[in-house]
Motif scaffolding. Sequence first.
Motif, PDB file in Angstrom:
ATOM      1  N   GLN A 129      -1.886  -5.622  -3.667  1.00 18.22           N
ATOM      2  CA  GLN A 129      -2.340  -5.405  -2.300  1.00 18.22           C
ATOM      3  C   GLN A 129      -3.751  -5.954  -2.092  1.00 18.22           C
ATOM      4  O   GLN A 129      -4.020  -6.668  -1.139  1.00 18.22           O
ATOM      5  CB  GLN A 129      -2.313  -3.908  -1.996  1.00 18.22           C
ATOM      6  CG  GLN A 129      -2.834  -3.562  -0.615  1.00 18.22           C
ATOM      7  CD  GLN A 129      -3.292  -2.131  -0.533  1.00 18.22           C
ATOM      8  OE1 GLN A 129      -2.785  -1.282  -1.259  1.00 18.22           O
ATOM      9  NE2 GLN A 129      -4.234  -1.851   0.324  1.00 18.22           N
TER      10      GLN A 129
ATOM     11  N   LYS B   5      -4.027  -9.760  -2.033  1.00 15.36           N
ATOM     12  CA  LYS B   5      -3.596 -10.418  -0.787  1.00 15.36           C
ATOM     13  C   LYS B   5      -4.527 -10.069   0.366  1.00 15.36           C
ATOM     14  O   LYS B   5      -4.903 -10.922   1.157  1.00 15.36           O
ATOM     15  CB  LYS B   5      -2.183  -9.946  -0.427  1.00 15.36           C
ATOM     16  CG  LYS B   5      -1.088 -10.610  -1.217  1.00 15.36           C
ATOM     17  CD  LYS B   5       0.273 -10.143  -0.726  1.00 15.36           C
ATOM     18  CE  LYS B   5       1.360 -10.624  -1.658  1.00 15.36           C
ATOM     19  NZ  LYS B   5       2.644 -10.007  -1.366  1.00 15.36           N
ATOM     20  N   ALA B   6      -4.831  -8.810   0.499  1.00 21.61           N
ATOM     21  CA  ALA B   6      -5.615  -8.341   1.647  1.00 21.61           C
ATOM     22  C   ALA B   6      -6.605  -7.291   1.167  1.00 21.61           C
ATOM     23  O   ALA B   6      -6.283  -6.108   1.116  1.00 21.61           O
ATOM     24  CB  ALA B   6      -4.693  -7.753   2.712  1.00 21.61           C
ATOM     25  N   PRO B   7      -7.799  -7.719   0.770  1.00 22.22           N
ATOM     26  CA  PRO B   7      -8.759  -6.745   0.261  1.00 22.22           C
ATOM     27  C   PRO B   7      -9.094  -5.697   1.317  1.00 22.22           C
ATOM     28  O   PRO B   7      -9.225  -6.014   2.497  1.00 22.22           O
ATOM     29  CB  PRO B   7     -10.011  -7.588  -0.052  1.00 22.22           C
ATOM     30  CG  PRO B   7      -9.684  -8.979   0.221  1.00 22.22           C
ATOM     31  CD  PRO B   7      -8.337  -9.080   0.824  1.00 22.22           C
ATOM     32  N   SER B   8      -9.197  -4.462   0.878  1.00 25.31           N
ATOM     33  CA  SER B   8      -9.556  -3.378   1.781  1.00 25.31           C
ATOM     34  C   SER B   8     -10.270  -2.314   0.971  1.00 25.31           C
ATOM     35  O   SER B   8     -10.111  -2.214  -0.244  1.00 25.31           O
ATOM     36  CB  SER B   8      -8.320  -2.784   2.452  1.00 25.31           C
ATOM     37  OG  SER B   8      -7.494  -2.163   1.473  1.00 25.31           O
TER      38      SER B   8
ATOM     39  N   GLU C 174      -9.823   0.905   1.178  1.00 24.04           N
ATOM     40  CA  GLU C 174      -8.871   1.902   0.689  1.00 24.04           C
ATOM     41  C   GLU C 174      -8.072   1.361  -0.491  1.00 24.04           C
ATOM     42  O   GLU C 174      -7.760   2.103  -1.431  1.00 24.04           O
ATOM     43  CB  GLU C 174      -7.902   2.294   1.821  1.00 24.04           C
ATOM     44  CG  GLU C 174      -8.573   2.979   3.022  1.00 24.04           C
ATOM     45  CD  GLU C 174      -9.182   1.994   4.001  1.00 24.04           C
ATOM     46  OE1 GLU C 174      -9.042   0.761   3.794  1.00 24.04           O
ATOM     47  OE2 GLU C 174      -9.802   2.439   4.975  1.00 24.04           O
TER      48      GLU C 174
ATOM     49  N   PHE D 267      -1.239  -1.703  -6.210  1.00 22.84           N
ATOM     50  CA  PHE D 267      -2.546  -1.750  -5.544  1.00 22.84           C
ATOM     51  C   PHE D 267      -3.268  -3.057  -5.855  1.00 22.84           C
ATOM     52  O   PHE D 267      -3.969  -3.609  -5.002  1.00 22.84           O
ATOM     53  CB  PHE D 267      -3.414  -0.556  -5.963  1.00 22.84           C
ATOM     54  CG  PHE D 267      -2.973   0.754  -5.376  1.00 22.84           C
ATOM     55  CD1 PHE D 267      -2.932   1.902  -6.156  1.00 22.84           C
ATOM     56  CD2 PHE D 267      -2.618   0.864  -4.043  1.00 22.84           C
ATOM     57  CE1 PHE D 267      -2.532   3.122  -5.624  1.00 22.84           C
ATOM     58  CE2 PHE D 267      -2.213   2.075  -3.498  1.00 22.84           C
ATOM     59  CZ  PHE D 267      -2.162   3.206  -4.299  1.00 22.84           C
TER      60      PHE D 267
ATOM     61  N   ASN E 211       0.841  -1.195   0.000  1.00 24.68           N
ATOM     62  CA  ASN E 211       0.000   0.000   0.000  1.00 24.68           C
ATOM     63  C   ASN E 211       0.878   1.249   0.000  1.00 24.68           C
ATOM     64  O   ASN E 211       0.653   2.185  -0.766  1.00 24.68           O
ATOM     65  CB  ASN E 211      -0.904  -0.022   1.244  1.00 24.68           C
ATOM     66  CG  ASN E 211      -1.856   1.139   1.250  1.00 24.68           C
ATOM     67  OD1 ASN E 211      -2.566   1.373   0.293  1.00 24.68           O
ATOM     68  ND2 ASN E 211      -1.862   1.891   2.336  1.00 24.68           N
TER      69      ASN E 211
END
Lengths: 599, 255
Positions: B48, B51-54, B56, B45, B26
Amino acid sequence: MIHKFLSLLIGFCFAFYGLAQITFRVKAPTKSDINGQIRVQFELNGAEGSNFRQPALNDFDILAGPNISTANSVVIINNRTQTTSSTVYTYILAPKRNGTLQIGGASVHAQGKVYQTRPVSILISGKSSLNASTPTASSHSTHDIQNIGTHIGLKDIYFTAEVSKKKIYEQEPIMLTYRYHVREGVAVVNIMPTGKPEMKGFWTQEVELPRNLSPRAAHIGGKLYRVGTNLQYLIFPQQSGTLTIPALAFRTDVVQRNSSIDEIDAFFNGGNSVNVSVERSTPPVTLEVVPLPQPQPTNFSGGVGQLSISASLTTPVPKTNDVATLRVVVRGTGNLKLVKAPTVVFPKGFDAYAPKINDKVKITSSGVEGSMEFDYTFVPRNMGKFTIPSISLNYFDPQLKSYLTTSSKAITLDIKKGTKAYAPISSAKTEDLRAIEQSNHRFSTDGFLWIGSWKYWCLLACLLSLSVLGSRYAQKLLYRHLDSEGRKERNARKRAHQRLQQVEKLISSDRNSEFYDALSNAVAGYFAEKFKLEKAALTQQIIRERLAAHRIDTDIIDEALALLSEIDFGQFAPTSENIRQDLYQRSSHLLTLLNDSLR
Amino acid sequence: MRTKYIFSVTVLWCFFIVFCWAESPNNKGIKAFSNENYAEAVDLFSTQVAKAPSVEGFYNLGNAHYKLKQYPEAIIAYLRALRLNPSFEDAAYNLQLTQQKIAPGHATLSNMPWENPLTLLLDCGSVQKWTSISFICLILAAICWNLFRILSHTIIQRVALLSTFVLVISFFITSLAAICQRYRYYHNSLAVITSDQAQTYASPILNSKKEMLLPAGSIVNLQDIDNKGWARVQTSDGSETWIHLAQLEQVRDKD
């Protein structure tokens, strides 16, 4: 009476005459649809016929016939037996064209004479439709079914791939038709291609074929065939040179009858026919694709065919900041779908956007026709008179073999002041994108705040438990608050301590009586509050009993009573500061001891 | 022995500190975006969020795609961010901005025919937000109930009792809202057209009647998918049509 007899006699005579008469008649409808099948029967009554000669059927395709059926009838009148025969010759025909079609006279020999039918006319009308989709099992008549084991030759069923033209220009559309040919006498079902035709170098559009149509009859090589269309494509060659449409394989089932099975057994056991799978391929088709003439105009749209262009507003004349749409229509025949969106030069001060495309093209067996609509959305920002110039379309006409240009009319707009404000989002010259986020919190579907997760249930259980416990604690607090006597008892030590603090201040002062009063108040007051008694009701006996009930040591009880006695005596006789100090410390120590024991 | 223990603990702490200090994708992505390396920012992005959805992460990915004028991809990223947090205003704003780039006057997400006042109300918060509110209501209800039991003043008791009742109802309503949002998260049926001009059909066969052409970036609502790769969709004007699955990308990942 006699009249009645004579009438009956005459009637019978006519009947005998009718029965004895040989007649040869034709039965046919007077009108039919061009897509329908016509049953024509030639009926010979009164005798058995021979040497039947079929009529002239030039205007028709013979789908079936002549089918011959015979019938015999026996009439017994007044012990006399009269046997009569009738023979029917039946044809199933398909008309070749519209109009009044003729069926010539047929002839037959019966009892040494030649009998002929009169010619008949049938009025054929209606719109001819395309030929068949896949025929189903019910579309063949029972006499078409071969016997099991009959060899299925290459000429019995085969497929063709036909193109409307073999020499074409690049982008010029042609029709590719896949047809099946099934010899009369062969019954087929489920004709399907084994795969999709691979046509590299072509842009293709499949033509939707009408459903439920019968195949047409055709004489090929002296034999009668049923010919139908399986697939039809409109293909546009995308490159020049020699292009080949590869072979396409079809699979079909030929229905054959197993005559060894009894009809009744077959009826009860699902029929006596078997399907024999047959695969055939179309031959490859080679096309010569001629490149478009060079040099191509710089603004060539890619259109090949006969095209025209027009432009108009689909919305009323806009005011400032109103959204309006200019529709540019490219109409005609050709590769309409591959025509690039025409370039529209909007006046300065107009915000214009990419066009939305509406496809109104029809693809039929006769080719591509229709129109492509390009909707250009625009927003005028300023007032005044503006002209959207004419829009030109440069295309190639294969018939004239040249590039042509067609143009729409220019459109003049008088833009007045509008009521809408300048749209904030789309009007900004600089992008109004919100800033990127610096934080990054991983999204999880099993966290404490994800309803339904096990963590959520744990947290909910904790909160509910805390609520229950909190409620019980609050209730306990309430009871303690309402219990004033209990409160006094609990606060006795605290009050005694406060009183002792007052006593401490009086140790060094000369106020002897005040000192002893305060000390008595502290110690006796402690016992009164602890035992929930009035101070005046306290006696040494009660104190001893109450302390003993709390299992206080006898020494401590004696010390407490001795202290109380000394405090009482001290009120009447002045004492020194040291004695007062000693009394204070003993009192403090005693109250501490008792407080721990009297909890 | 003690020295070895201290040494081991120190080394472990060092590793931990270094691990924490190591740049996450990130941070690298934000750096690349700030330096206007938008293509690199898209890659970072994307890694990112894989691997780890978010929220933001998807939002930033949408911004990077926007800068590269990849509007359909930007729309998909914004929709994925909004799927995780429907009340994320920045993502909604940027989505609308991107839709305007494709065609002005385009229906915004809130004006789509599959949205209604209830869904718009639900979208005021994410699952987590509604759950938080429900817990707060539960705690306040417990407090009010205890106040009701403790206090002697009649009017305050009545107020406390009424508040308890209202807060309990609120707890159930907000829990229900969280459940609805959870359902909508798992059953998100939005998709975005990725082909330039996607042809739609009246039936799920190629030679059926052709209908409208949908431009890239159009948002549709998937109604049904058959087993031959066709999808029945509802477009922004409310009409239903068939389109091939290869021409669109679903907002919901294969999770």
